[in-house]
Scaffold this motif. Structure first.
Motif, PDB file in Angstrom:
ATOM      1  N   THR A  58       0.866  -1.265   0.042  1.00  0.00           N
ATOM      2  CA  THR A  58      -0.060  -0.638   0.052  1.00  0.00           C
ATOM      3  C   THR A  58       0.865   0.870  -0.054  1.00  0.00           C
ATOM      4  O   THR A  58       2.082   0.837   0.618  1.00  0.00           O
ATOM      5  CB  THR A  58      -0.855  -0.144   0.966  1.00  0.00           C
ATOM      6  OG1 THR A  58      -1.510  -1.156   1.145  1.00  0.00           O
ATOM      7  CG2 THR A  58      -1.774   1.240   0.954  1.00  0.00           C
ATOM      8  N   ALA A  59       0.809   2.263  -0.653  1.00  0.00           N
ATOM      9  CA  ALA A  59       1.487   3.373  -0.350  1.00  0.00           C
ATOM     10  C   ALA A  59       0.168   4.516  -0.642  1.00  0.00           C
ATOM     11  O   ALA A  59      -1.189   4.710  -0.717  1.00  0.00           O
ATOM     12  CB  ALA A  59       1.889   3.662  -2.072  1.00  0.00           C
ATOM     13  N   LEU A  60       0.414   5.629   0.273  1.00  0.00           N
ATOM     14  CA  LEU A  60       0.134   6.875   0.427  1.00  0.00           C
ATOM     15  C   LEU A  60       1.020   8.132  -0.549  1.00  0.00           C
ATOM     16  O   LEU A  60       1.853   8.172  -0.485  1.00  0.00           O
ATOM     17  CB  LEU A  60       0.320   7.408   1.678  1.00  0.00           C
ATOM     18  CG  LEU A  60      -0.356   8.529   2.646  1.00  0.00           C
ATOM     19  CD1 LEU A  60      -2.318   8.394   2.168  1.00  0.00           C
ATOM     20  CD2 LEU A  60      -0.519   8.849   4.456  1.00  0.00           C
ATOM     21  N   VAL A  61      -0.091   8.953  -1.190  1.00  0.00           N
ATOM     22  CA  VAL A  61       0.117   9.934  -2.104  1.00  0.00           C
ATOM     23  C   VAL A  61      -0.215  11.296  -1.315  1.00  0.00           C
ATOM     24  O   VAL A  61      -0.921  11.368  -1.581  1.00  0.00           O
ATOM     25  CB  VAL A  61      -0.421   9.829  -3.243  1.00  0.00           C
ATOM     26  CG1 VAL A  61       0.612  10.821  -4.398  1.00  0.00           C
ATOM     27  CG2 VAL A  61       0.239   7.997  -3.848  1.00  0.00           C
ATOM     28  N   ASP A  62       1.823  11.331  -0.797  1.00  0.00           N
ATOM     29  CA  ASP A  62       0.932  12.863  -0.421  1.00  0.00           C
ATOM     30  C   ASP A  62       0.383  13.146   1.738  1.00  0.00           C
ATOM     31  O   ASP A  62      -0.696  11.944   1.327  1.00  0.00           O
ATOM     32  CB  ASP A  62       0.319  14.375  -0.726  1.00  0.00           C
ATOM     33  CG  ASP A  62       1.308  14.273  -1.574  1.00  0.00           C
ATOM     34  OD1 ASP A  62       2.476  14.363  -1.559  1.00  0.00           O
ATOM     35  OD2 ASP A  62       0.738  14.496  -3.358  1.00  0.00           O
ATOM     36  N   GLN A  83      -0.027   1.356   9.973  1.00  0.00           N
ATOM     37  CA  GLN A  83       0.905   0.236  10.545  1.00  0.00           C
ATOM     38  C   GLN A  83       1.587  -0.602   9.164  1.00  0.00           C
ATOM     39  O   GLN A  83       2.127  -1.737   9.093  1.00  0.00           O
ATOM     40  CB  GLN A  83       0.779  -0.162  11.279  1.00  0.00           C
ATOM     41  CG  GLN A  83       1.397   0.596  12.801  1.00  0.00           C
ATOM     42  CD  GLN A  83       1.874   0.696  14.051  1.00  0.00           C
ATOM     43  OE1 GLN A  83       1.992  -0.440  14.478  1.00  0.00           O
ATOM     44  NE2 GLN A  83       2.347   0.616  14.986  1.00  0.00           N
ATOM     45  N   LYS A  84       0.559  -0.405   7.983  1.00  0.00           N
ATOM     46  CA  LYS A  84      -0.080  -0.957   7.471  1.00  0.00           C
ATOM     47  C   LYS A  84       0.218  -0.601   5.492  1.00  0.00           C
ATOM     48  O   LYS A  84       0.132  -1.155   4.803  1.00  0.00           O
ATOM     49  CB  LYS A  84      -1.275  -2.146   6.979  1.00  0.00           C
ATOM     50  CG  LYS A  84      -1.553  -3.043   8.314  1.00  0.00           C
ATOM     51  CD  LYS A  84      -3.002  -3.739   8.350  1.00  0.00           C
ATOM     52  CE  LYS A  84      -3.502  -4.354   9.241  1.00  0.00           C
ATOM     53  NZ  LYS A  84      -4.660  -5.423   9.011  1.00  0.00           N
ATOM     54  N   ILE A  85       0.515   0.488   5.681  1.00  0.00           N
ATOM     55  CA  ILE A  85       1.042   1.218   5.061  1.00  0.00           C
ATOM     56  C   ILE A  85       2.638   1.355   4.651  1.00  0.00           C
ATOM     57  O   ILE A  85       3.592   1.837   5.554  1.00  0.00           O
ATOM     58  CB  ILE A  85       0.414   2.912   4.851  1.00  0.00           C
ATOM     59  CG1 ILE A  85      -0.962   2.580   5.284  1.00  0.00           C
ATOM     60  CG2 ILE A  85       1.488   3.372   3.728  1.00  0.00           C
ATOM     61  CD1 ILE A  85      -1.150   4.451   5.286  1.00  0.00           C
ATOM     62  N   ASP A  86       2.502   1.023   3.311  1.00  0.00           N
ATOM     63  CA  ASP A  86       4.592  -0.079   3.208  1.00  0.00           C
ATOM     64  C   ASP A  86       4.914   2.029   2.844  1.00  0.00           C
ATOM     65  O   ASP A  86       6.569   1.887   3.327  1.00  0.00           O
ATOM     66  CB  ASP A  86       4.809  -0.656   2.114  1.00  0.00           C
ATOM     67  CG  ASP A  86       3.247  -1.899   2.300  1.00  0.00           C
ATOM     68  OD1 ASP A  86       4.684  -3.310   3.193  1.00  0.00           O
ATOM     69  OD2 ASP A  86       2.431  -2.177   1.771  1.00  0.00           O
ATOM     70  N   TYR A  87       4.661   2.344   1.781  1.00  0.00           N
ATOM     71  CA  TYR A  87       4.909   3.525   1.022  1.00  0.00           C
ATOM     72  C   TYR A  87       4.116   4.848   1.279  1.00  0.00           C
ATOM     73  O   TYR A  87       3.173   4.645   1.539  1.00  0.00           O
ATOM     74  CB  TYR A  87       5.374   3.464  -0.439  1.00  0.00           C
ATOM     75  CG  TYR A  87       6.550   1.982  -0.853  1.00  0.00           C
ATOM     76  CD1 TYR A  87       7.117   2.519  -0.771  1.00  0.00           C
ATOM     77  CD2 TYR A  87       5.413   1.658  -1.286  1.00  0.00           C
ATOM     78  CE1 TYR A  87       8.359   1.208  -1.212  1.00  0.00           C
ATOM     79  CE2 TYR A  87       6.753   0.081  -1.725  1.00  0.00           C
ATOM     80  CZ  TYR A  87       7.288   0.457  -1.558  1.00  0.00           C
ATOM     81  OH  TYR A  87       8.303  -0.536  -1.666  1.00  0.00           O
ATOM     82  N   ALA A 111       6.866   2.377   7.222  1.00  0.00           N
ATOM     83  CA  ALA A 111       6.887   3.547   6.009  1.00  0.00           C
ATOM     84  C   ALA A 111       8.201   3.699   5.986  1.00  0.00           C
ATOM     85  O   ALA A 111       9.226   4.082   5.834  1.00  0.00           O
ATOM     86  CB  ALA A 111       5.270   4.439   6.001  1.00  0.00           C
ATOM     87  N   THR A 112       8.503   3.715   4.161  1.00  0.00           N
ATOM     88  CA  THR A 112       9.181   4.449   3.385  1.00  0.00           C
ATOM     89  C   THR A 112       9.276   5.300   2.871  1.00  0.00           C
ATOM     90  O   THR A 112       8.009   5.121   1.815  1.00  0.00           O
ATOM     91  CB  THR A 112       9.787   3.266   2.095  1.00  0.00           C
ATOM     92  OG1 THR A 112      10.469   1.847   3.312  1.00  0.00           O
ATOM     93  CG2 THR A 112      11.383   3.591   1.776  1.00  0.00           C
ATOM     94  N   VAL A 113       9.863   6.185   3.045  1.00  0.00           N
ATOM     95  CA  VAL A 113       9.515   7.887   2.470  1.00  0.00           C
ATOM     96  C   VAL A 113      10.088   7.655   0.664  1.00  0.00           C
ATOM     97  O   VAL A 113      11.073   7.427   0.691  1.00  0.00           O
ATOM     98  CB  VAL A 113       9.968   8.696   2.962  1.00  0.00           C
ATOM     99  CG1 VAL A 113       9.488  10.264   2.255  1.00  0.00           C
ATOM    100  CG2 VAL A 113       9.237   8.486   4.804  1.00  0.00           C
ATOM    101  N   VAL A 114       9.245   8.399   0.141  1.00  0.00           N
ATOM    102  CA  VAL A 114       9.658   8.150  -1.609  1.00  0.00           C
ATOM    103  C   VAL A 114       9.498   9.780  -2.330  1.00  0.00           C
ATOM    104  O   VAL A 114       8.890   9.908  -2.328  1.00  0.00           O
ATOM    105  CB  VAL A 114       8.903   6.743  -2.413  1.00  0.00           C
ATOM    106  CG1 VAL A 114       9.031   6.943  -3.931  1.00  0.00           C
ATOM    107  CG2 VAL A 114       8.630   5.847  -1.795  1.00  0.00           C
TER     108      VAL A 114
END
Length: 575
Positions: A58-62, A83-87, A111-114
């Motif tokens: 899962t990714a969150l954008v902004d 805590q289930k958000i990966d990026y 979460a990894t910040v991209v």
């Protein structure tokens, strides 16, 4: 779709919408915000858009603006356990989109910040603790699974140095943050009503993207190499779907027009220092109104050879003062030295303070530019307090003065061309004499006008042609209110003389003039024959002017026997 009201003085609400089965828009609706960013006025509030993409990962954008902290996280945790958000993909680090990153990472340290390299560096300075990170550049991808391969598109200066777009190959959604957005708040998730949103879409472009037109076109070339774009998930306003091609084409058309300008000004600032970015954007807005191109450069992140090349082809330079002792900051020091070394005789220079902790002093550096043969374009802008509406207006007017200075030779040449039969024939179009007066917040402005005509009976309405480089143009957007003061034959000379003179940027245009206040807040000139209170309904672009259609709400005549002053010209190629 869920809407949750906030118990605050200003209306803040949240909206969620499933834009595809695996993608959720999380929109923070700021209904009553009336100023934004470079302090241009908003008619319809704004939104801050965030997105959740679910694959195997899962990714969150902004994220969102800090004012939405509780509302945003209540909404997010109602959708997913953080805590289930990966990026966490950061499109750029401007606070209205990254204001909750630190809070998010406290909830979701896994979460990894991209983000782009510059963005990661800024976040490290902001968060002050280790976090998982992944630097991406143009063409890089991350695979979320289930076909959701996210490809990154480098889009610097739109309108932040570290901007990246993210393209989901599974859905064809392009996440663009500020680009292709607008400050328009409504419950409509998408762009169904083109007529309603297009004034805000254009105004947003003019204020934020026009000064970066070359960067817009570069980013759109990279977009063309992606797969089919089905939807633009922007950072502000409704998402682009129903009129996607039309609205993207407008950006391309407007940007091409900007880059074809004969002259260009390079505007240098430091994005994360003081108010440098906002002040520079206001100056750039003023310059682009004169149809002079602008290229914005962050002294901290720009490549040295890029700075040298830009200065060498610029006709004007604008420089925001960096932090005092910037010699200790190698990137800024090197680029500042390059600007000075590459500057050449006959260029013009304008300088402003950034109101950071401690700016470099203007005068010693300005002296070096003057010694190199550069001409001062406008009085240096010295900011002694937190910038307010008047300061931003001063910046915009200073930018306009710079652009007009660069265009003066062309204007003089045009005015001397009196042999054209067409010009002489156009000059026989006569008009009345009017003074337009407008107020917005703490800003007041005025303009002598003669291109005014009644345009409708019901409701009563009129049109005014306003040159793009007039200071008052910024106060005549859709929804704005103003007064049309009608001058009287035989009694107009003093008012005409006063409002024809050239005012310095930020000067009070009403000093020494008797006025009253209209019900819409704008000045009424006491010596005018009549006045009409107006509200802007629509605008049409016509080459070097805007045709502004306004409905008339009220009016009064001071002398029923008086006649409107008439303006006769000899030629039609200038006023």
């Amino acid at each position: 779709m869920v809407a949750t009201p906030a118990k605050t003085q200003k209306r803040l609400t949240m909206q969620t919408a499933e834009i595809t089965p695996d993608t959720t828009a999380i929109r923070s609706l700021d209904w009553d915000r009336d100023r934004f960013d470079i302090e241009f006025g908003l008619q319809n509030g704004t939104t801050y858009n965030s997105y959740l993409i679910r694959g195997d990962k899962t990714a969150l954008v902004d994220t969102s603006h800090a004012k939405f902290r509780q509302l945003y996280f209540d909404t997010l945790t109602g959708l997913i356990d953080p805590q289930k958000i990966d990026y966490l993909i950061i499109s750029h680090t401007e606070p209205d989109h990254s204001g909750l990153v630190k809070d998010f990472l406290e909830m979701a340290p896994q979460a990894t910040v991209v983000a782009a390299k510059v963005a990661i560096k800024f976040l490290e300075d902001l968060i002050h603790r280790p976090f998982e990170k992944q630097v991406v550049k143009n063409g890089d991808t991350i695979d979320l699974g289930k076909g959701h391969v996210i490809e990154f598109v480098n889009a610097p200066n739109l309108h932040w140095p570290d901007t990246i777009f993210s393209y989901d190959r599974a859905t064809g959604i392009l996440f663009t943050c500020d680009a292709f957005g607008m400050h328009y708040c409504s419950e409509a998730t998408y762009d169904e009503d083109l007529k309603a949103i297009e004034p805000d879409y254009r105004f947003y472009y003019d204020c934020l993207m026009a000064p970066n037109a070359r960067s817009v076109l570069s980013a759109m070339k990279r977009m063309d190499k992606l797969g089919e774009i089905e939807l633009v998930a922007n950072g502000h306003g409704p998402l682009l779907s129903h009129h996607l091609k039309e609205l993207l084409d407008r950006y391309r058309k407007w940007s091409k027009a900007q880059t074809k300008a004969e002259k260009m000004v390079a505007v240098f600032y430091v994005s994360d220092y003081g108010y440098s970015d906002r002040l520079s954007q206001a100056i750039a807005r003023g310059i682009t109104k004169t149809e002079v191109a602008v290229e914005m450069v962050d002294l901290r992140s720009a490549e040295n050879n890029e700075v040298h090349e830009l200065v060498s082809r610029a006709t004007g330079l604008v420089l925001g003062m960096p932090p005092l002792g910037s010699n200790s900051q190698s990137e800024i020091a090197a680029n500042l030295g390059t600007v000075l070394a590459a500057a050449k005789e006959k260029q013009v220079i304008g300088m402003f303070e950034s109101y950071g902790d401690d700016d470099e002093p203007i005068d010693p550096l300005l002296t070096k530019f003057r010694d190199a043969g550069l001409k001062k374009a406008f009085p240096s802008i010295r900011v002694k307090d937190t910038p307010d509406e008047a300061i931003y207006q001063l910046c915009e007017e200073s930018g306009t003065d710079l652009g007009q200075l660069l265009n003066r030779e062309k204007l003089v040449k045009q005015m001397k061309s009196l042999d054209s039969d067409l010009d002489k024939a156009m000059g026989r179009l006569s008009g009345g004499l009017y003074i337009i007066t407008a107020t917005k917040g703490d800003i007041r402005s005025a303009m002598l006008a003669s291109w005014v005509s009644q345009a409708s009976f019901t409701p009563p309405g009129l049109t005014i042609a306003v040159a793009k480089d007039r200071a008052i143009e910024s106060l005549m957007q859709v929804g704005d209110r103003f007064v049309l003061n009608i001058l009287e034959e035989g009694r107009y000379q003093s008012l005409m003389k006063h409002f024809l003179k050239r005012f310095k940027p930020g000067a009070d245009r009403f000093a020494g003039v008797d006025t009253q206040t209209a019900s819409n807040g704008s000045p009424i000139l006491t010596e005018a024959l009549a006045y009409l209170e107006c509200q802007v309904e629509s605008r049409m672009e016509c080459s070097d002017h805007w045709i502004v259609y306004s409905k008339v709400t009220t009016g009064r005549v001071s002398d029923l026997d008086g006649l409107t002053a008439v303006h006769h010209r000899k030629v039609g190629n200038h006023y």
